[in-house]
Design a protein around this motif. Structure first.
Motif, PDB file in Angstrom:
ATOM      1  N   LYS A 164      58.878  23.676  38.931  1.00 29.31           N
ATOM      2  CA  LYS A 164      57.765  22.846  38.490  1.00 29.31           C
ATOM      3  C   LYS A 164      57.046  22.189  39.665  1.00 29.31           C
ATOM      4  O   LYS A 164      57.447  22.338  40.827  1.00 29.31           O
TER       5      LYS A 164
ATOM      6  N   HIS B 255      46.188  24.270  28.513  1.00 25.45           N
ATOM      7  CA  HIS B 255      47.114  23.157  28.271  1.00 25.45           C
ATOM      8  C   HIS B 255      48.562  23.627  28.367  1.00 25.45           C
ATOM      9  O   HIS B 255      49.419  22.950  28.949  1.00 25.45           O
ATOM     10  N   PHE B 256      48.848  24.792  27.795  1.00 20.89           N
ATOM     11  CA  PHE B 256      50.220  25.317  27.793  1.00 20.89           C
ATOM     12  C   PHE B 256      50.716  25.556  29.215  1.00 20.89           C
ATOM     13  O   PHE B 256      51.853  25.198  29.561  1.00 20.89           O
TER      14      PHE B 256
ATOM     15  N   ASP C 226      56.042  15.441  34.332  1.00 21.43           N
ATOM     16  CA  ASP C 226      55.563  14.446  33.371  1.00 21.43           C
ATOM     17  C   ASP C 226      54.116  14.121  33.719  1.00 21.43           C
ATOM     18  O   ASP C 226      53.597  14.570  34.747  1.00 21.43           O
ATOM     19  N   GLU C 227      53.474  13.332  32.884  1.00 18.92           N
ATOM     20  CA  GLU C 227      52.032  13.111  33.044  1.00 18.92           C
ATOM     21  C   GLU C 227      51.672  12.342  34.309  1.00 18.92           C
ATOM     22  O   GLU C 227      50.510  12.354  34.731  1.00 18.92           O
TER      23      GLU C 227
ATOM     24  N   TRP D  46      49.873  24.076  31.923  1.00 19.09           N
ATOM     25  CA  TRP D  46      50.172  22.812  32.589  1.00 19.09           C
ATOM     26  C   TRP D  46      51.374  22.104  31.984  1.00 19.09           C
ATOM     27  O   TRP D  46      52.116  21.422  32.687  1.00 19.09           O
ATOM     28  N   GLU D  47      51.615  22.300  30.705  1.00 20.73           N
ATOM     29  CA  GLU D  47      52.836  21.758  30.108  1.00 20.73           C
ATOM     30  C   GLU D  47      54.070  22.404  30.723  1.00 20.73           C
ATOM     31  O   GLU D  47      55.113  21.757  30.906  1.00 20.73           O
TER      32      GLU D  47
ATOM     33  N   PRO E 185      44.340  16.200  33.593  1.00 21.65           N
ATOM     34  CA  PRO E 185      44.076  17.229  32.583  1.00 21.65           C
ATOM     35  C   PRO E 185      42.583  17.518  32.431  1.00 21.65           C
ATOM     36  O   PRO E 185      41.753  16.689  32.796  1.00 21.65           O
TER      37      PRO E 185
ATOM     38  N   ARG F  23      50.744  30.475  24.015  1.00 27.29           N
ATOM     39  CA  ARG F  23      51.834  29.579  23.633  1.00 27.29           C
ATOM     40  C   ARG F  23      52.935  30.306  22.842  1.00 27.29           C
ATOM     41  O   ARG F  23      54.094  29.899  22.874  1.00 27.29           O
TER      42      ARG F  23
END
Length: 315
Positions: free
Chosen positions: A120, A211-212, A220-221, A214-215, A189, A21
């Motif tokens: 993305k 997590h990073f 968006d979720e 995938w962010e 997730p 990150r």
């Protein structure tokens, strides 16, 4: 089981990889590329390795075609590299593609799909699906047999391979004989339980690193509900090709990788699920010197060859 002694010794001789990150993406890509391209390739001989440009959804796209020794036509395996959809290219996992081509006696088409955060979700899946269609349409040109096709990938590439198998089933073509997935999770997730807690701080991959990535990747979720991001969430898995799933014991996303196996089995899909003791996320990239990586490659290649032989027998 403890960490594999070879991996433990290797990690003890180098500084700990910092949390991802805090690293600028361009620096992260260069660090991954630099470390990956210094790894020894597997001791295999191929007939040829050729870089090509093909038409992709957003313009020209690079692929690398690996041709084994022997008599054509060969089975075709379209391969997708790992890297969290953010890092990686044709060179960083060149060793995996080489091992796969020689071990499975197949033409391997490695795909340089677009990366996040510039591109993305679902850009990598769109590129990868286009590459599969290209390989099917140009099978004869690459000394391949369109009747014997498979998909393969490690980590993020394993997610792509699983998703593209669902896309091929939905489209009705090309007919895939097998899916080879090294530690690509079936769901996002990643559930915060089991291995995600036990190995939250690595070794190597941390849960926050996953997590990073995938962010950086999703818009968006709501993207998590798409089966391309979470293959387990597809409405049906019936009729999918036989699937090989390899997990690493000391990996925070291990349980999310293994969770896809029972879903496929329940749908009547032939599944071979293997957990490799003492291994960490990304271990197949150490194919040139790590026995655990060599075992995971040999197992995947044997699985693919078995599926191709069954198709030949039925033809």
């Amino acid at each position: 089981m403890p960490l594999d002694p070879i991996i433990e010794g290797m990690l003890s001789q180098q500084p700990e990889w910092p949390p991802i990150r805090g690293i600028p993406v361009d620096h992260l890509r260069e660090a991954v590329r630099s470390s990956s391209t210094q790894l020894p390739p597997p001791p295999v001989t191929l007939a040829s390795v050729e870089d090509r440009n093909i038409a992709g959804p957003a313009g020209d796209m690079a692929v690398r075609v690996y041709t084994p020794e022997g008599s054509a036509p060969f089975p075709i395996i379209v391969y997708f590299h790992g890297g969290g959809f953010v890092v990686g290219d044709l060179d960083t996992q060149d060793m995996i593609a080489r091992g796969l081509s020689a071990g499975a006696e197949s033409v391997v088409v490695s795909v340089d799909y677009r990366l996040a955060p510039e591109h993305k979700f679902p850009a990598p899946f769109e590129d990868s699906w286009a590459a599969i269609q290209w390989a099917a349409a140009h099978a004869a040109d690459i000394q391949g047999d369109v009747a014997l096709m498979a998909v393969a990938g490690d980590s993020a590439g394993g997610v792509i391979a699983s998703a593209c198998a669902l896309l091929a089933k939905e489209a009705g073509a090309p007919k895939l004989s097998a899916v080879l997935n090294w530690y690509g999770p079936g769901v996002h997730p990643i559930p915060e339980e089991g291995s995600a807690i036990e190995f939250a701080n690595g070794p190597l991959l941390r849960m926050d690193d996953a997590h990073f990535f995938w962010e950086m990747f999703i818009k968006d979720e709501s993207d998590y509900t798409d089966f391309r991001a979470s293959p387990m969430k597809a409405p049906s898995h019936t009729g999918l090709p036989a699937t090989f799933i390899a997990s690493a014991e000391c990996d925070p996303i291990r349980d999310a990788v293994e969770a896809y196996g029972p879903v496929l089995k329940k749908a009547g899909v032939e599944v071979e699920l293997k957990r490799y003791p003492g291994m960490v996320h990304g271990f197949v990239s150490w194919l040139g010197f790590l026995p655990g990586a060599q075992a995971a490659m040999a197992d995947a290649c044997s699985f693919a060859k078995k599926q191709f032989a069954a198709v030949r027998q039925d033809a």
